[in-house]
Design an enzyme around this catalytic site. Structure first.
Site, PDB file in Angstrom:
ATOM      1  N   ASP A 113       0.854  -1.160  -0.062  1.00  0.00           N
ATOM      2  CA  ASP A 113       0.095  -0.147  -0.030  1.00  0.00           C
ATOM      3  C   ASP A 113       0.989   1.349   0.036  1.00  0.00           C
ATOM      4  O   ASP A 113       1.900   1.273   0.583  1.00  0.00           O
ATOM      5  CB  ASP A 113      -0.946   0.021   1.326  1.00  0.00           C
ATOM      6  CG  ASP A 113      -2.038  -0.566   1.018  1.00  0.00           C
ATOM      7  OD1 ASP A 113      -2.618  -0.748  -0.065  1.00  0.00           O
ATOM      8  OD2 ASP A 113      -2.698  -0.763   2.088  1.00  0.00           O
ATOM      9  N   LYS A 142      -0.352  -0.208  -4.118  1.00  0.00           N
ATOM     10  CA  LYS A 142      -1.944  -0.171  -4.331  1.00  0.00           C
ATOM     11  C   LYS A 142      -2.193   1.453  -3.754  1.00  0.00           C
ATOM     12  O   LYS A 142      -1.704   1.697  -2.811  1.00  0.00           O
ATOM     13  CB  LYS A 142      -2.690  -1.134  -3.371  1.00  0.00           C
ATOM     14  CG  LYS A 142      -4.116  -0.894  -3.241  1.00  0.00           C
ATOM     15  CD  LYS A 142      -4.761  -2.279  -2.690  1.00  0.00           C
ATOM     16  CE  LYS A 142      -4.704  -2.467  -1.198  1.00  0.00           C
ATOM     17  NZ  LYS A 142      -5.312  -1.309  -0.296  1.00  0.00           N
ATOM     18  N   GLU A 209     -13.782  -3.070  -1.716  1.00  0.00           N
ATOM     19  CA  GLU A 209     -13.924  -3.139  -0.303  1.00  0.00           C
ATOM     20  C   GLU A 209     -15.328  -2.711   0.118  1.00  0.00           C
ATOM     21  O   GLU A 209     -15.739  -1.918  -0.111  1.00  0.00           O
ATOM     22  CB  GLU A 209     -12.820  -2.521   0.605  1.00  0.00           C
ATOM     23  CG  GLU A 209     -12.989  -2.636   2.277  1.00  0.00           C
ATOM     24  CD  GLU A 209     -11.768  -2.172   2.870  1.00  0.00           C
ATOM     25  OE1 GLU A 209     -10.920  -1.661   2.236  1.00  0.00           O
ATOM     26  OE2 GLU A 209     -12.243  -2.148   4.093  1.00  0.00           O
TER      27      GLU A 209
HETATM   28  O1  KIV Z   1      -4.452  -2.305   4.295  1.00  0.00           O
HETATM   29  C1  KIV Z   1      -5.378  -3.396   3.910  1.00  0.00           C
HETATM   30  O2  KIV Z   1      -5.055  -4.332   4.533  1.00  0.00           O
HETATM   31  C2  KIV Z   1      -6.133  -3.216   2.757  1.00  0.00           C
HETATM   32  C3  KIV Z   1      -7.348  -4.369   2.831  1.00  0.00           C
HETATM   33  C4  KIV Z   1      -8.274  -4.202   3.617  1.00  0.00           C
HETATM   34  C5  KIV Z   1      -7.742  -4.645   1.317  1.00  0.00           C
HETATM   35  O3  KIV Z   1      -6.153  -2.436   2.024  1.00  0.00           O
END
Ligand code: KIV
Length: 291
Positions: A113, A142, A209
């Site tokens: 992320d 992401k 989500e």
């Molecule tokens: O940060 C995370 O774990 C996520 C998931 C909830 C998809 O983005």
């Protein structure tokens, strides 16, 4: 720490022990999966399994079971750091955990992320994505929301991107609470349009989500890229859960869309295996985990 202030990581592959590697047939190949492998899985209708991971031990275990993707999610802010939201998580935190995870996996595809405010502009997004890939070992980054300009810019630099629509935890202070998104017709139409635009901009994957199952089914059918659901029904191309939720070791209340896979398992490895199998066989999520 090196001269630029970044902590250096020096793991050796020999430090990581894999027990009984042949127990799961899907780990027969030790080559990491690529975005093309994931696209091919969608093409042939094979469900994609994904779990979050934040450290080397869980990374190695989840990988050994044969789970296809590891998401180094900024959910680590809540489940590892004990913060109330994901907002305090920094790029440095993400690089540290991505590095821990990537050192220990052999096959699973790794997504990391971009945390809150790490992609306020396309140039910031590219600089921070480069850290996640070069220092963290991520294969894809992401980002949350329909940030089309950032996605195009990253893709132009050769950086694979996963979009994230529906409930956006980094926007919790705008949303007010963690609730299902896209229930009204206008919101559903906008989510579909955003998903198509993200794909058009070059996103290689999309996470949905907390989205009504019917809407997630429609988006998954209309997109050619794999769509991975969390609280988005069984008709997505794959599923992801927060590891600590499905092991029932999270701090707070487990979300309705998750499931305690430990309740019928003798140990953690069995629980992860049960989740992986349930995703592959479209047995998870059931109706009670969907909206
Ligand atoms: O940060 C995370 O774990 C996520 C998931 C909830 C998809 O983005």
């Amino acid at each position: 720490m090196n001269s630029s202030g970044w902590i250096e990581f020096r793991f050796s592959k020999a430090d990581i022990h894999f027990n009984d590697m042949n127990q799961y047939s899907s780990t027969a190949t030790l080559k990491p999966l690529s975005i093309n492998d994931l696209a091919a899985m969608k093409q042939r209708g094979e469900k994609i399994s994904c779990l979050t991971a934040y450290d080397a031990s869980f990374s190695a275990l989840i990988d050994k079971v044969g789970v296809d993707m590891l998401l180094v999610g900024d959910s680590l802010g809540m489940v590892v750091q004990g913060q109330h939201t994901t907002l305090p998580v920094t790029v440095r935190d993400m690089v540290y955990h991505a590095r821990c995870v990537s050192q220990a996996r052999q096959r699973a595809f790794i997504i990391a992320d971009l945390p809150f405010m790490a992609y306020a502009t396309p140039v910031m997004a590219a600089k921070n994505a480069a850290k996640l890939m070069q220092l963290g070992g991520a294969q894809m980054v992401k980002l949350e929301g329909p940030k089309i300009d950032c996605v195009s810019f990253l893709v132009d630099q050769g950086i694979p991107v996963c979009g994230h629509l529906g409930l956006l935890p980094q926007s919790i202070n705008q949303l007010g609470s963690y609730k299902v998104q896209g229930k009204e017709q206008g919101a559903a139409e906008k989510m579909l349009a955003d998903a198509l635009q993200l794909q058009q901009a070059g996103a290689g994957l999309l996470i949905l989500e907390c989205v009504p199952a019917a809407l997630a089914k429609d988006i998954s059918a209309q997109l050619t890229i794999p769509v991975i659901g969390i609280g988005a029904g069984v008709d997505c191309d794959g599923q992801v859960l927060v590891l600590y939720d499905m092991l029932n070791i999270g701090i707070g209340k487990r979300p309705r869309f998750s499931k305690n896979f430990m309740s019928d398992a003798a140990n953690i490895e069995e629980a992860i295996h049960a989740y992986h199998q349930a995703v592959k066989q479209s047995l998870f999520p059931a109706a009670e985990h969907s909206f």
